[in-house]
Design an enzyme around this catalytic site. Structure first.
Site, PDB file in Angstrom:
ATOM      1  N   ASN A  66       0.794  -1.228   0.000  1.00  0.00           N
ATOM      2  CA  ASN A  66       0.000   0.000   0.000  1.00  0.00           C
ATOM      3  C   ASN A  66       0.827   1.279   0.000  1.00  0.00           C
ATOM      4  O   ASN A  66       0.304   2.356  -0.293  1.00  0.00           O
ATOM      5  CB  ASN A  66      -0.936   0.030   1.213  1.00  0.00           C
ATOM      6  CG  ASN A  66      -1.988  -1.061   1.153  1.00  0.00           C
ATOM      7  OD1 ASN A  66      -2.022  -1.843   0.203  1.00  0.00           O
ATOM      8  ND2 ASN A  66      -2.838  -1.112   2.150  1.00  0.00           N
ATOM      9  N   ASN A 112      -3.623  -1.559  -5.075  1.00  0.00           N
ATOM     10  CA  ASN A 112      -3.166  -0.573  -4.080  1.00  0.00           C
ATOM     11  C   ASN A 112      -1.721  -0.125  -4.287  1.00  0.00           C
ATOM     12  O   ASN A 112      -1.380   1.032  -4.006  1.00  0.00           O
ATOM     13  CB  ASN A 112      -3.331  -1.136  -2.670  1.00  0.00           C
ATOM     14  CG  ASN A 112      -4.790  -1.216  -2.254  1.00  0.00           C
ATOM     15  OD1 ASN A 112      -5.606  -0.418  -2.699  1.00  0.00           O
ATOM     16  ND2 ASN A 112      -5.119  -2.186  -1.434  1.00  0.00           N
TER      17      ASN A 112
END
Length: 249
Positions: A66, A112
């Site tokens: 992420n 992500n």
């Protein structure tokens, strides 16, 4: 200088996950082309080498998926690398396992890691999307990408990783169509050859016809013998009755 970025999550817990196919791809490139040993910097691990005359920096962010953009941002600012010289290898749910697609810029597709890179450096870099297939239901996506590749995946996975590192020189030369074509050929299963249809020779056909012609008279002759035998039996029985009358008749 070109920058190759492999996306994944650090640590043994994740190393065989589908989400880590980007790490696997750049690991094989480093190994095959004898790049330098990995070292820690830019919030990740880096290795350097050459493919042809082009210098390559390979980066595996260790910020977890992420936050991948943080590591990529640091590296390109240090080396002053343009976005068009960046190639990011990552997993793609919307492609079948073993399929590879390359595009410049575009959307994140919900990935992500790509979202993070877009936020830090913009979208004008190359994306190498490596298919892992979709589990079919949205609620199963997390378990799918964070699950290990299965035994049945090993054949196509090994072929794809090997093909990418073996033909990576075409990508470096900016021959994207040639690179994709070579990888596709190496990953695709071999085509099964059709068994040739055996033709019956004219001599065999003629022989079969002659045999069938001969068989008919033999069958007719056999039927005639049976008929004659039957007629003879009836004739004999009739004669016996005629000669067996008593005086009372």
């Amino acid at each position: 200088m070109l920058l190759f970025v492999g996306l994944g999550n650090p640590g043994q817990k994740y190393e065989n996950n589908r989400h880590n196919i980007g790490f696997m791809a750049v690991d094989d490139i480093v190994h095959r082309h004898n790049f330098s040993p990995w070292r820690s910097r830019f919030q990740g691990k880096t290795s350097e080498g050459r493919i042809g005359s082009e210098k390559i920096l390979v980066l595996k962010p260790e910020t977890y998926m992420n936050e991948s953009g943080r590591a990529v941002g640091e590296a390109i600012r240090f080396f002053k690398i343009d976005p068009e010289d960046i190639f990011v290898f990552y997993d793609e749910l919307d492609l079948a396992p073993g399929k590879l697609r390359i595009k410049k810029a575009g959307g994140s597709g919900g990935h992500n890691g790509i979202k993070s890179i877009d936020a830090h450096i913009g979208k004008d870099y190359w994306r190498l999307r490596m298919g892992i297939g979709h589990p079919g239901h949205k609620e199963r996506v997390t378990g799918h990408v964070l699950g290990d590749f299965s035994k049945t995946d090993q054949d196509w996975l090994g072929k794809e990783i090997d093909a990418i590192s073996r033909h990576i020189d075409l990508l470096v030369k900016n021959d994207t169509p040639g690179f994709m074509s070579k990888v596709a050929q190496d990953v695709a299963p071999p085509k099964q050859k059709k068994s040739p249809v055996q033709k019956v020779s004219p001599e065999v056909s003629k022989s079969d016809k002659n045999t069938s012609k001969v068989a008919k008279p033999e069958a007719t002759k056999a039927e005639a013998n049976v008929k004659n035998s039957k007629d003879g039996w009836q004739s004999t029985l009739a004669n016996w009755f005629s000669n067996s009358k008593t005086p009372q008749d």
